[in-house]
Write a protein that holds these residues in place. Structure first.
Motif, short mmCIF file in Angstrom:
data_model
loop_
_atom_site.label_atom_id
_atom_site.label_comp_id
_atom_site.label_asym_id
_atom_site.label_seq_id
_atom_site.Cartn_x
_atom_site.Cartn_y
_atom_site.Cartn_z
N ILE A 51 -37.36 3.17 -37.37
CA ILE A 51 -37.30 4.60 -37.05
C ILE A 51 -36.85 5.40 -38.28
CG2 ILE A 51 -36.10 6.33 -35.65
CD1 ILE A 51 -35.89 4.16 -33.44
N ALA A 52 -35.85 4.88 -38.99
CA ALA A 52 -35.34 5.57 -40.18
C ALA A 52 -36.40 5.64 -41.27
CB ALA A 52 -34.10 4.86 -40.71
N THR A 53 -37.18 4.59 -41.41
CA THR A 53 -38.23 4.58 -42.42
C THR A 53 -39.26 5.69 -42.15
OG1 THR A 53 -37.94 2.20 -42.77
CG2 THR A 53 -40.02 3.17 -43.50
N GLU A 54 -39.62 5.87 -40.88
CA GLU A 54 -40.55 6.93 -40.53
C GLU A 54 -39.91 8.30 -40.71
OE1 GLU A 54 -43.85 6.80 -39.74
OE2 GLU A 54 -43.55 4.73 -40.43
N ARG A 55 -38.63 8.41 -40.37
CA ARG A 55 -37.92 9.69 -40.52
C ARG A 55 -37.88 10.10 -42.00
NH1 ARG A 55 -36.76 14.68 -38.86
NH2 ARG A 55 -34.60 15.31 -39.21
N LYS A 56 -37.69 9.14 -42.88
CA LYS A 56 -37.66 9.43 -44.32
C LYS A 56 -38.97 10.08 -44.76
CE LYS A 56 -38.00 5.93 -47.19
NZ LYS A 56 -39.25 6.11 -47.96
N LYS A 57 -40.08 9.58 -44.28
CA LYS A 57 -41.39 10.14 -44.64
C LYS A 57 -41.51 11.59 -44.16
CE LYS A 57 -43.74 5.64 -44.28
NZ LYS A 57 -44.73 4.85 -43.52
N GLN A 58 -41.02 11.86 -42.95
CA GLN A 58 -41.09 13.22 -42.41
C GLN A 58 -40.25 14.18 -43.24
OE1 GLN A 58 -39.66 12.74 -38.41
NE2 GLN A 58 -41.42 11.53 -37.74
N ILE A 59 -39.04 13.75 -43.61
CA ILE A 59 -38.16 14.60 -44.40
C ILE A 59 -38.77 14.87 -45.77
CG2 ILE A 59 -35.89 14.75 -45.50
CD1 ILE A 59 -34.80 13.07 -43.19
N HIS A 60 -39.34 13.86 -46.39
CA HIS A 60 -39.98 14.06 -47.69
C HIS A 60 -41.05 15.15 -47.59
CE1 HIS A 60 -38.88 9.97 -49.71
NE2 HIS A 60 -37.88 10.83 -49.69
N GLY A 61 -41.83 15.11 -46.53
CA GLY A 61 -42.87 16.12 -46.36
C GLY A 61 -42.29 17.53 -46.25
N ASP A 62 -41.22 17.70 -45.48
CA ASP A 62 -40.59 19.01 -45.34
C ASP A 62 -39.96 19.47 -46.65
OD1 ASP A 62 -41.28 19.23 -42.65
OD2 ASP A 62 -39.45 18.24 -41.96
N MET A 63 -39.39 18.53 -47.40
CA MET A 63 -38.76 18.88 -48.67
C MET A 63 -39.79 19.32 -49.71
SD MET A 63 -35.80 15.94 -49.00
CE MET A 63 -34.79 16.77 -50.24
N VAL A 64 -40.94 18.70 -49.68
CA VAL A 64 -42.01 19.09 -50.60
C VAL A 64 -42.44 20.54 -50.32
CG1 VAL A 64 -44.41 18.67 -51.28
CG2 VAL A 64 -42.83 16.75 -51.02
N LYS A 65 -42.60 20.90 -49.05
CA LYS A 65 -43.00 22.26 -48.69
C LYS A 65 -41.97 23.28 -49.18
CE LYS A 65 -45.51 20.84 -44.52
NZ LYS A 65 -45.51 20.90 -43.02
N LEU A 66 -40.70 23.00 -48.96
CA LEU A 66 -39.64 23.91 -49.40
C LEU A 66 -39.57 24.01 -50.92
CD1 LEU A 66 -36.74 23.11 -46.90
CD2 LEU A 66 -37.78 25.36 -47.28
N SER A 67 -39.75 22.89 -51.59
CA SER A 67 -39.69 22.88 -53.05
C SER A 67 -40.82 23.70 -53.66
CB SER A 67 -39.73 21.44 -53.56
OG SER A 67 -38.59 20.72 -53.13
N LYS A 68 -41.99 23.62 -53.07
CA LYS A 68 -43.12 24.44 -53.54
C LYS A 68 -42.82 25.92 -53.34
CE LYS A 68 -46.82 21.04 -52.91
NZ LYS A 68 -48.05 20.65 -52.15
N GLU A 69 -42.13 26.24 -52.24
CA GLU A 69 -41.76 27.62 -51.98
C GLU A 69 -40.75 28.14 -53.00
OE1 GLU A 69 -39.11 29.99 -48.60
OE2 GLU A 69 -40.22 28.20 -48.00
#
Length: 584
Positions: free
Chosen positions: A272-290
């Motif tokens: 579950i944590a491994t999948e959660r890490k992937k989700q967080i990375h995706g959200d962080m990429v969006k914010l970083s681009k912003e």
């Protein structure tokens, strides 16, 4: 890390003096009254057999006793556990009140866990840090629960058998893990000042006659010599085949089952944590681009998405306090956090309970940067301490690395976790819960999970809505997620130090000093790092289900306070009680 962790292993050090102290009284179980009597006797026996644990919980009747961890007493403990399991099994659990039913399951798990540690884990043989009574001495010396003279005389009595205690420790230890040997040396060296200097300084402030003081300082010198002897013995200890600090998958799963009392297995939580890490990375990429244009203008973004996130985080991390001002900065945050919780009506806080920020005691070791030392349920009005490591004395580069990790954004989240609405607030609720069992045998996953949950709750309520804080919270939240991945991969698999440091710095975006500290921590603990994400995940799942159940009647504060009313019980037991609509 919290008070409950400090004595998690102490349960397996019960010392049985004689039959009347070690066994429960004859009972003919008749329901809740008999169960309450059983609990009362059980706890009374526990404190006499584990006085150091009792001291930590605020129970000071047996402060003057020091138990010797030898084979005879360990065998007696195994017999004691069996008798307690037999007594507990006589109760019909379905006839108990919801609160007593939870206590039943907590005690059942604790007895099984203690027996497993003695008969299977056997960490008393390979963990030299297992033998450490200095925290109890420090508590007795520094907390003001009784007149100074009484506390000092209890300390004097307790010191009498300290040389025997450490000699017995030397007999028990066989082929210890080097990382745990190093921790023991660090803790003992850091704590020796308690008896070498602070005890004598306190004597000078007391009303104890000079002749008696002389006897007490003489004994303190012998005690100090015993600790120094243990340190020297550990430093000289050689082993051709030292035990690995890694538990291995089978032991790890068993320990995870007992210690977290989770709704998941260790392997399931890792997945579950491994999948959660992937989700967080995706959200962080969006914010970083912003955020990129705001801080880098028209510079080309890195092609690698994680490098992009790292660049933005690194820029934001430059905004931080100084090493000298770190404690005072934390102190300034606490009233702000309290005011926000009150203003948003998230939780009822008790401002009468003292909370102090202090330099982390040296006898803790430096496995964690911050922790909360909370008073036990017998000392509800005692002082809670927000412990923070001192950065003074570190090299400029290392201090800067820590400060960048605990920057102006994440330092606030740290205080949410450790203090308000995290550990400090939750443990006050636990001490006020009617059941001592739920507080004493607290669920680490519930305690740590609540603190992680509290961080998100504050941001969701609008504490700081900036994209910078949101990005930093994602980085912080990755700590909990990656703690789980790291701990499992190290102890159940074979992740190396190099792999761990790369994982923590590249995928969790941690500073080098933080990553190195986490590697040290995973080498001297096991399963504890799972508790953060496990508890958080279970609490969030419970809240989502509770929202559905309550519909339009759902209120966040009502959920929070109902959840906390069950003390520090495992989340899965709280979930069962809340699903049934039954009060504590």
């Amino acid at each position: 890390m919290t008070r409950s962790l400090s004595f998690l292993i102490a349960f397996s050090l019960f010392i049985i003096g004689c039959k009347k102290d070690g066994q429960a009284p004859p009972l003919t179980p008749q329901g809740n009254d008999s169960f309450t009597a059983y609990e009362t006797h059980f706890l009374d026996a526990l404190w006499k057999l584990n006085p150091e644990w009792g001291t930590d919980e605020g129970y000071h009747k047996y402060d003057s006793l020091l138990v010797i961890p030898n084979d005879k007493n360990r065998e007696a403990m195994s017999l004691f556990l069996k008798k307690q399991q037999d007594s507990l099994a006589k109760f019909e659990v379905n006839d108990l009140t919801p609160s007593n039913k939870m206590d039943y399951h907590i005690l059942q798990n604790q007895l099984e866990y203690s027996n497993w540690k003695i008969s299977v884990l056997k960490d008393y043989q390979w963990n030299p840090a297992y033998y450490n009574v200095i925290p109890a001495f420090a508590h007795m010396l520094n907390e003001h629960y009784a007149p100074l003279a009484k506390r000092l005389r209890n300390l004097h009595q307790k010191m009498a058998d300290l040389p025997l205690y450490y000699k017995e420790a030397e007999k028990q230890i066989k082929n210890p893990a080097p990382e745990l040997t190093a921790l023991a040396i660090e803790q003992q060296t850091g704590g020796i000042n308690i008896l070498e200097k602070e005890f004598a300084d306190s004597l000078k402030k007391s009303i104890i006659p000079a002749a008696e003081q002389k006897q007490m300082t003489d004994r303190a010198k012998l005690a100090v010599d015993a600790i120094k002897g243990y340190i020297s013995w550990l430093q000289a200890l050689k082993s051709d085949k030292p035990r690995s600090f890694r538990l291995g998958k089978e032991l790890y799963e068993d320990k995870f089952k007992y210690e977290t009392q989770s709704a998941f297995s260790a392997q399931q939580l890792f997945n579950i944590a491994t999948e959660r890490k992937k989700q967080i990375h995706g959200d962080m990429v969006k914010l970083s681009k912003e955020l990129w244009p705001k801080y880098f203008g028209k510079k080309t973004m890195p092609a690698d998405s994680l490098d992009l996130v790292s660049r933005v985080l690194d820029t934001l991390s430059g905004k931080h306090t100084t090493a000298a001002d770190l404690p005072s900065e934390i102190e300034k945050q606490l009233p702000k956090l309290s005011a926000f919780v009150k203003d948003k009506d998230l939780l009822t806080l008790d401002p009468s309970k003292p909370l102090k920020v202090r330099k982390q005691p040296a006898y803790f070791g430096n496995a964690a940067v911050a922790s909360m030392s909370s008073p036990g349920p017998y000392d509800k009005n005692g002082t809670a301490y927000y412990n923070i490591i001192s950065l003074t004395g570190l090299s400029a580069d290392r201090a800067e690395s820590y400060l960048r990790e605990y920057n102006d954004y994440t330092l606030q989240i740290l205080s949410m976790h450790e203090a308000i609405p995290g550990h400090y607030a939750q443990l006050i609720y636990a001490n006020n819960a009617p059941s001592l069992v739920k507080s004493i045998f607290s669920s680490t996953a519930m305690v740590e999970g609540w603190a992680v949950y509290g961080e998100q709750m504050m941001l969701d309520a609008g504490y700081d809505t900036s994209p910078e804080m949101k990005l930093m919270w994602y980085k912080w939240h990755l700590r909990s997620v990656c703690n789980t991945i790291l701990d499992f991969d190290v102890h159940s698999n074979s992740m190396t130090k190099e792999q761990a440091l790369k994982f923590l710095t590249h995928e969790a975006f941690q500073q080098q000093a933080e990553a190195e500290g986490k590697w040290k921590r995973v080498g001297v603990t096991s399963v504890q790092l799972d508790s953060y994400y496990d508890g958080y995940k279970e609490i969030m799942d419970l809240r989502d289900a509770y929202k559905v159940k309550m519909g339009d009647k759902y209120k966040l504060k009502e959920f929070n306070e109902k959840f906390l009313s069950y003390g520090s019980a495992p989340v899965k037991l709280i979930r069962s009680a809340m699903a049934d609509g039954k009060d504590n």
